[in-house]
Scaffold this motif. Structure first.
Motif, PDB file in Angstrom:
ATOM      1  N   LYS A 103      75.121   9.956  -1.290  1.00  0.00           N
ATOM      2  CA  LYS A 103      75.411  10.533   0.035  1.00  0.00           C
ATOM      3  C   LYS A 103      74.469   9.949   1.069  1.00  0.00           C
ATOM      4  O   LYS A 103      73.291   9.756   0.792  1.00  0.00           O
ATOM      5  CB  LYS A 103      75.211  12.050   0.015  1.00  0.00           C
ATOM      6  N   LYS A 104      75.019   9.678   2.258  1.00  0.00           N
ATOM      7  CA  LYS A 104      74.175   9.263   3.382  1.00  0.00           C
ATOM      8  C   LYS A 104      74.674   9.958   4.644  1.00  0.00           C
ATOM      9  O   LYS A 104      75.830   9.775   5.059  1.00  0.00           O
ATOM     10  CB  LYS A 104      74.224   7.744   3.585  1.00  0.00           C
ATOM     11  N   THR A 105      73.810  10.788   5.211  1.00  0.00           N
ATOM     12  CA  THR A 105      74.140  11.477   6.454  1.00  0.00           C
ATOM     13  C   THR A 105      73.227  10.952   7.544  1.00  0.00           C
ATOM     14  O   THR A 105      72.006  10.918   7.373  1.00  0.00           O
ATOM     15  CB  THR A 105      73.938  13.007   6.282  1.00  0.00           C
TER      16      THR A 105
ATOM     17  N   THR B 165      74.726  15.896  16.599  1.00  0.00           N
ATOM     18  CA  THR B 165      75.805  15.437  15.714  1.00  0.00           C
ATOM     19  C   THR B 165      75.269  14.912  14.383  1.00  0.00           C
ATOM     20  O   THR B 165      74.169  14.381  14.303  1.00  0.00           O
ATOM     21  CB  THR B 165      76.621  14.310  16.369  1.00  0.00           C
ATOM     22  N   GLN B 166      76.090  15.080  13.381  1.00  0.00           N
ATOM     23  CA  GLN B 166      75.776  14.553  12.047  1.00  0.00           C
ATOM     24  C   GLN B 166      76.963  13.731  11.581  1.00  0.00           C
ATOM     25  O   GLN B 166      78.108  14.145  11.735  1.00  0.00           O
ATOM     26  CB  GLN B 166      75.596  15.707  11.078  1.00  0.00           C
ATOM     27  N   ILE B 167      76.674  12.556  11.043  1.00  0.00           N
ATOM     28  CA  ILE B 167      77.774  11.730  10.516  1.00  0.00           C
ATOM     29  C   ILE B 167      77.584  11.557   9.023  1.00  0.00           C
ATOM     30  O   ILE B 167      76.561  11.033   8.576  1.00  0.00           O
ATOM     31  CB  ILE B 167      77.810  10.346  11.199  1.00  0.00           C
ATOM     32  N   ASP B 168      78.564  12.036   8.269  1.00  0.00           N
ATOM     33  CA  ASP B 168      78.518  11.833   6.822  1.00  0.00           C
ATOM     34  C   ASP B 168      79.155  10.474   6.537  1.00  0.00           C
ATOM     35  O   ASP B 168      80.361  10.380   6.308  1.00  0.00           O
ATOM     36  CB  ASP B 168      79.272  12.958   6.100  1.00  0.00           C
ATOM     37  N   ALA B 169      78.332   9.418   6.578  1.00  0.00           N
ATOM     38  CA  ALA B 169      78.868   8.054   6.435  1.00  0.00           C
ATOM     39  C   ALA B 169      79.312   7.780   4.999  1.00  0.00           C
ATOM     40  O   ALA B 169      80.282   7.064   4.774  1.00  0.00           O
ATOM     41  CB  ALA B 169      77.821   7.038   6.867  1.00  0.00           C
ATOM     42  N   VAL B 170      78.586   8.328   4.043  1.00  0.00           N
ATOM     43  CA  VAL B 170      78.946   8.191   2.611  1.00  0.00           C
ATOM     44  C   VAL B 170      78.810   9.582   1.984  1.00  0.00           C
ATOM     45  O   VAL B 170      77.767  10.218   2.096  1.00  0.00           O
ATOM     46  CB  VAL B 170      78.020   7.167   1.905  1.00  0.00           C
TER      47      VAL B 170
ATOM     48  N   GLY C 106      84.866   2.043   9.892  1.00  0.00           N
ATOM     49  CA  GLY C 106      84.173   3.325   9.984  1.00  0.00           C
ATOM     50  C   GLY C 106      84.233   4.156   8.716  1.00  0.00           C
ATOM     51  O   GLY C 106      83.738   5.288   8.676  1.00  0.00           O
ATOM     52  N   SER C 107      84.825   3.608   7.648  1.00  0.00           N
ATOM     53  CA  SER C 107      84.980   4.398   6.414  1.00  0.00           C
ATOM     54  C   SER C 107      83.688   4.474   5.587  1.00  0.00           C
ATOM     55  O   SER C 107      83.629   5.200   4.605  1.00  0.00           O
ATOM     56  CB  SER C 107      86.139   3.847   5.573  1.00  0.00           C
ATOM     57  N   GLY C 108      82.674   3.698   5.967  1.00  0.00           N
ATOM     58  CA  GLY C 108      81.381   3.799   5.279  1.00  0.00           C
ATOM     59  C   GLY C 108      81.060   2.636   4.354  1.00  0.00           C
ATOM     60  O   GLY C 108      80.072   2.684   3.608  1.00  0.00           O
ATOM     61  N   LYS C 109      81.843   1.556   4.438  1.00  0.00           N
ATOM     62  CA  LYS C 109      81.670   0.417   3.513  1.00  0.00           C
ATOM     63  C   LYS C 109      80.302  -0.245   3.696  1.00  0.00           C
ATOM     64  O   LYS C 109      79.584  -0.481   2.719  1.00  0.00           O
ATOM     65  CB  LYS C 109      82.788  -0.623   3.729  1.00  0.00           C
ATOM     66  N   SER C 110      79.959  -0.570   4.947  1.00  0.00           N
ATOM     67  CA  SER C 110      78.679  -1.270   5.184  1.00  0.00           C
ATOM     68  C   SER C 110      77.505  -0.365   4.855  1.00  0.00           C
ATOM     69  O   SER C 110      76.489  -0.824   4.312  1.00  0.00           O
ATOM     70  CB  SER C 110      78.571  -1.738   6.637  1.00  0.00           C
ATOM     71  N   THR C 111      77.630   0.925   5.176  1.00  0.00           N
ATOM     72  CA  THR C 111      76.543   1.860   4.851  1.00  0.00           C
ATOM     73  C   THR C 111      76.314   1.872   3.337  1.00  0.00           C
ATOM     74  O   THR C 111      75.176   1.829   2.863  1.00  0.00           O
ATOM     75  CB  THR C 111      76.887   3.274   5.362  1.00  0.00           C
ATOM     76  N   LEU C 112      77.413   1.886   2.600  1.00  0.00           N
ATOM     77  CA  LEU C 112      77.313   1.872   1.135  1.00  0.00           C
ATOM     78  C   LEU C 112      76.580   0.612   0.649  1.00  0.00           C
ATOM     79  O   LEU C 112      75.672   0.690  -0.190  1.00  0.00           O
ATOM     80  CB  LEU C 112      78.742   1.936   0.561  1.00  0.00           C
TER      81      LEU C 112
ATOM     82  N   ARG D 272      86.670   7.771   5.491  1.00  0.00           N
ATOM     83  CA  ARG D 272      85.715   8.718   6.092  1.00  0.00           C
ATOM     84  C   ARG D 272      84.563   9.065   5.147  1.00  0.00           C
ATOM     85  O   ARG D 272      84.222  10.230   4.970  1.00  0.00           O
ATOM     86  CB  ARG D 272      86.426   9.992   6.521  1.00  0.00           C
ATOM     87  N   GLY D 273      84.024   8.044   4.498  1.00  0.00           N
ATOM     88  CA  GLY D 273      82.858   8.226   3.635  1.00  0.00           C
ATOM     89  C   GLY D 273      83.156   8.671   2.217  1.00  0.00           C
ATOM     90  O   GLY D 273      82.286   8.684   1.354  1.00  0.00           O
ATOM     91  N   VAL D 274      84.432   9.053   1.997  1.00  0.00           N
ATOM     92  CA  VAL D 274      84.797   9.579   0.671  1.00  0.00           C
ATOM     93  C   VAL D 274      85.506   8.503  -0.133  1.00  0.00           C
ATOM     94  O   VAL D 274      86.269   7.701   0.426  1.00  0.00           O
ATOM     95  CB  VAL D 274      85.723  10.810   0.839  1.00  0.00           C
ATOM     96  N   CYS D 275      85.250   8.481  -1.440  1.00  0.00           N
ATOM     97  CA  CYS D 275      85.988   7.567  -2.313  1.00  0.00           C
ATOM     98  C   CYS D 275      87.315   8.223  -2.648  1.00  0.00           C
ATOM     99  O   CYS D 275      87.369   9.221  -3.356  1.00  0.00           O
ATOM    100  CB  CYS D 275      85.165   7.318  -3.582  1.00  0.00           C
TER     101      CYS D 275
END
Ligand SMILES: Nc1ncnc2c1ncn2[C@@H]1O[C@H](COP(=O)(O)OP(=O)(O)OP(=O)(O)O)[C@@H](O)[C@H]1O
Ligand SMILES: [Mg+2]
Length: 257
Positions: free
Chosen positions: A12-14, A20-25, A45-51, A225-228
């Motif tokens: 998880k990465k918030t 505001t809080q963004i749940d990126a992963v 914006g789905s969280g790929k780069s954050t992952l 949206r951060g979810v698999c």
């Protein structure tokens, strides 16, 4: 997973900025085997780069764990991080932006050879750089150019050469073909497949394009949206998508199975 090089567990990465809080992963788990090319697909914006940044130790997870080559990435010391970059490297979307404009490509390639592999001798550095350029299909004569003096495709090949200089076990590729035209895209993808086999190197291949991912990745996850949303064989994700989101990604893509 037996033979797993990378295990990502309930990650998880918030990001919090003010109110505001963004749940990126949000709670992503998957594993990558030795030599496997594994896909991460999803819209912007789905969280790929954050992952990928979490896996590269560039961001700290809010919770969850990442184990790479038997070590926990979240608990690395400075020297542990150095060791990590001898085994894990990244290639980015914009090859031009990933080179220092003040350095020739030769000097950029010498850096990891000097700093991470301890190669000091000028002759050995030159030989290694020429060999790396040969591996990525570039003429060694291009080594003394600046990145901006190369085409996008050549520059991305040079970025791959620099990344594989340390002979990494895992290459993180973030949208590495998005800035290229269709034929250069196909050539880079073919090169990555070749290098993965030749060097027994795993690749984590991030793309918004499920058709591209299906061409090279045996297994993938679909992020939304951060979810698999889905995890499994890429062919099955395409032929029997379980969620509306994956169905939508498939319907937009030009897939040739
Ligand atoms: N450092 C940060 N601070 C705050 N929010 C961030 C940060 N990095 C990413 N985000 C947010 O996290 C979410 C996921 O971003 P990320 O860059 O991982 O998406 P992506 O799937 O790589 O998108 P793209 O395909 O456009 O590259 C986005 O809402 C983004 O705005
Ligand atoms: Mg991204």
């Amino acid at each position: 997973m037996e033979n797993a090089l990378l295990c990502v567990n309930n990650l998880k990465k918030t990001f919090s900025g003010g109110k505001t809080q963004i749940d990126a992963v949000c709670g992503v788990s998957f594993s990558v085997s030795k030599g496997e090319i594994f896909g991460i697909v999803g819209e912007s914006g789905s969280g790929k780069s954050t992952l990928l940044r979490l896996v590269a130790g560039m961001e700290r997870p809010t919770s969850g764990s990442i184990s790479f080559d038997g070590k926990d990435i979240g608990e690395l010391s400075a020297s542990g991080r150095r060791t990590l970059y001898r085994k894990l490297q990244m290639v980015f979307q914009s090859p031009l932006a990933s080179f220092d404009p003040r350095m020739t490509v030769r000097r950029s390639i010498y850096e990891p050879l000097r700093n991470l592999c301890g190669v000091r001798d000028e002759k050995a550095l030159n030989e290694r750089a020429s060999e790396l350029f040969d591996m990525v299909g570039l003429d060694a004569g291009l080594l003394d150019r600046y990145a901006f003096e190369m085409s996008g495709g050549q520059c991305q090949r040079a970025a791959i050469a620099r990344a594989i200089a340390v002979r990494p076990k895992l290459l993180l590729c973030d949208e590495v073909t998005s800035a290229l035209d269709v034929s250069a895209q196909a050539n880079i993808v073919a090169l990555l497949c070749e290098l993965s086999k030749y060097l027994d190197m795993s690749i984590l291949f991030v793309s918004h394009d499920i058709a591209l991912v299906s061409n090279i990745c045996g297994r993938s996850i679909v992020m939304h949206r951060g979810v698999c949303e889905e995890y499994g064989l890429t062919k099955s994700l395409i032929t029997e998508p379980r969620t509306d989101y994956t169905k939508q990604l498939v319907s937009y893509a030009a897939i040739t199975l």
